[in-house]
Design an enzyme around this catalytic site. Structure first.
Site, PDB file in Angstrom:
ATOM      1  N   TYR A  49       0.834  -1.047   0.041  1.00  0.00           N
ATOM      2  CA  TYR A  49      -0.197  -0.115  -0.019  1.00  0.00           C
ATOM      3  C   TYR A  49       0.957   1.238  -0.014  1.00  0.00           C
ATOM      4  CZ  TYR A  49      -3.635  -3.263   1.552  1.00  0.00           C
ATOM      5  OH  TYR A  49      -4.497  -4.378   1.535  1.00  0.00           O
ATOM      6  N   HIS A 132       0.149 -12.457   1.290  1.00  0.00           N
ATOM      7  CA  HIS A 132      -0.475 -11.377   0.440  1.00  0.00           C
ATOM      8  C   HIS A 132      -0.647 -11.799  -0.992  1.00  0.00           C
ATOM      9  CE1 HIS A 132      -1.401  -6.782  -0.064  1.00  0.00           C
ATOM     10  NE2 HIS A 132      -2.483  -7.546  -0.268  1.00  0.00           N
TER      11      HIS A 132
END
Length: 312
Positions: A49, A132
């Site tokens: 992010y 992830h």
């Protein structure tokens, strides 16, 4: 399942990593503070992010809070390496590409990822580590390398809980069968609009694996009381058939005095596997609105009416 209490509503950190658009530091920090003031105590982030920006901003607020009063998760599987080519990040975050993402599901890579995240956060530990996007990169490598590495880190006490963060319910089910996971973070696959992930959720109940539901608004489609023509679904323009389905749900909600986003936010928690709904925000106002929606009363009759609408 690890007994971590995440609360009903969590804060998702992609937006404060400048997802799609840049947010000033002050606005990002005020957004995290608003989440804290609203009683949210579970915060999720990732190196992905904003190339670490989300972790930096989240840590700037949380490191001044009592460490035993909040739970924080980050993700592993992508390392950030120096990048000399310049330009902006090519993966949707409005940040300079001073680093680049390198996939690494090895134990050494996962340990380094945790260490790097702690440095950006300014914390001495994270509570939860998710593998992830293994479904995007290499699911089998994630299962054979990444998940055993995470189990080892949990056994050593480096993290308190482990899980996977995925968009695919089928891939998540493979991971649940392959490892002793505490949590699955599932994006957009169990919502008021669609529930294709029910077999996964039933298995999670059996294995005592909690589900953190993200994407409850289906990329914004369910985020407003009235569904606009330009609404997004799965990060693209919603097709006419999907717009029509969402508008039918909105009309049923109106009949019961509830707005569509409130029903969308509360719906996932009706399944016993779902332990938390985590939502991103890019302003304090969005946080306050989400918290109010999660706490709003919803008559039981609405859920039956919505179920009937989905069957039609």
């Amino acid at each position: 399942m690890n007994s971590l209490d995440l609360g009903k509503l969590g804060f998702g950190g992609a937006g404060i990593g400048n997802l799609y658009r840049a947010i000033p530091d002050g606005e990002a920090l005020a957004t995290v503070l608003a989440a804290w003031d609203a009683g949210i105590r579970y915060f999720d982030t990732a190196p992905h992010y904003g190339l670490g920006l989300s972790e930096q901003r989240l840590g700037a607020v949380l490191r001044d809070k009592p460490r035993n009063e909040f739970i924080i998760s980050t993700k592993v599987g992508r390392l950030l390496e120096p990048n000399s080519s310049g330009g902006q990040d090519p993966e949707g975050f409005d940040v300079p590409a001073t680093t680049r993402r390198v996939w690494d599901f090895s134990e050494a890579g996962i340990r380094r990822s945790i260490e790097d995240s702690l440095e950006r956060l300014g914390l001495d530990h994270v509570d939860i580590a998710y593998l992830h996007d293994a479904d995007v990169h290499d699911l089998q490598a994630g299962i054979s390398q990444g998940l055993p590495a995470l189990e080892k880190l949990r056994d050593e006490g480096v993290v308190r809980a482990i899980g996977v963060g995925l968009n695919s319910a089928e891939a998540a089910l493979e991971c649940v069968e392959a490892a002793d996971l505490d949590l699955v973070m599932l994006a957009g696959r169990y919502t008021l609009l669609e529930q294709p992930s029910v077999p996964l959720l039933e298995r999670c109940v059996e294995r005592r694996t909690g589900v953190v539901n993200v994407g409850a608004y289906n990329s914004g489609l369910l985020a407003r009381p009235e569904v606009p023509d330009d609404a997004h679904y799965n990060y693209n323009q919603a097709p006419p058939t999907v717009l029509a389905r969402a508008r039918r749900l909105a009309a049923v909600c109106r009949d019961f005095g509830v707005d569509l986003p409130t029903a969308a936010l509360q719906f996932p928690l009706r399944h016993p596997a779902v332990v938390n709904v985590t939502v991103g925000a890019t302003s304090p106002e969005q946080v306050v609105t989400n918290a109010a929606r999660m706490g709003a009363p919803v008559p039981e009759e609405l859920w039956a009416a919505l179920e009937a609408t989905r069957r039609d």
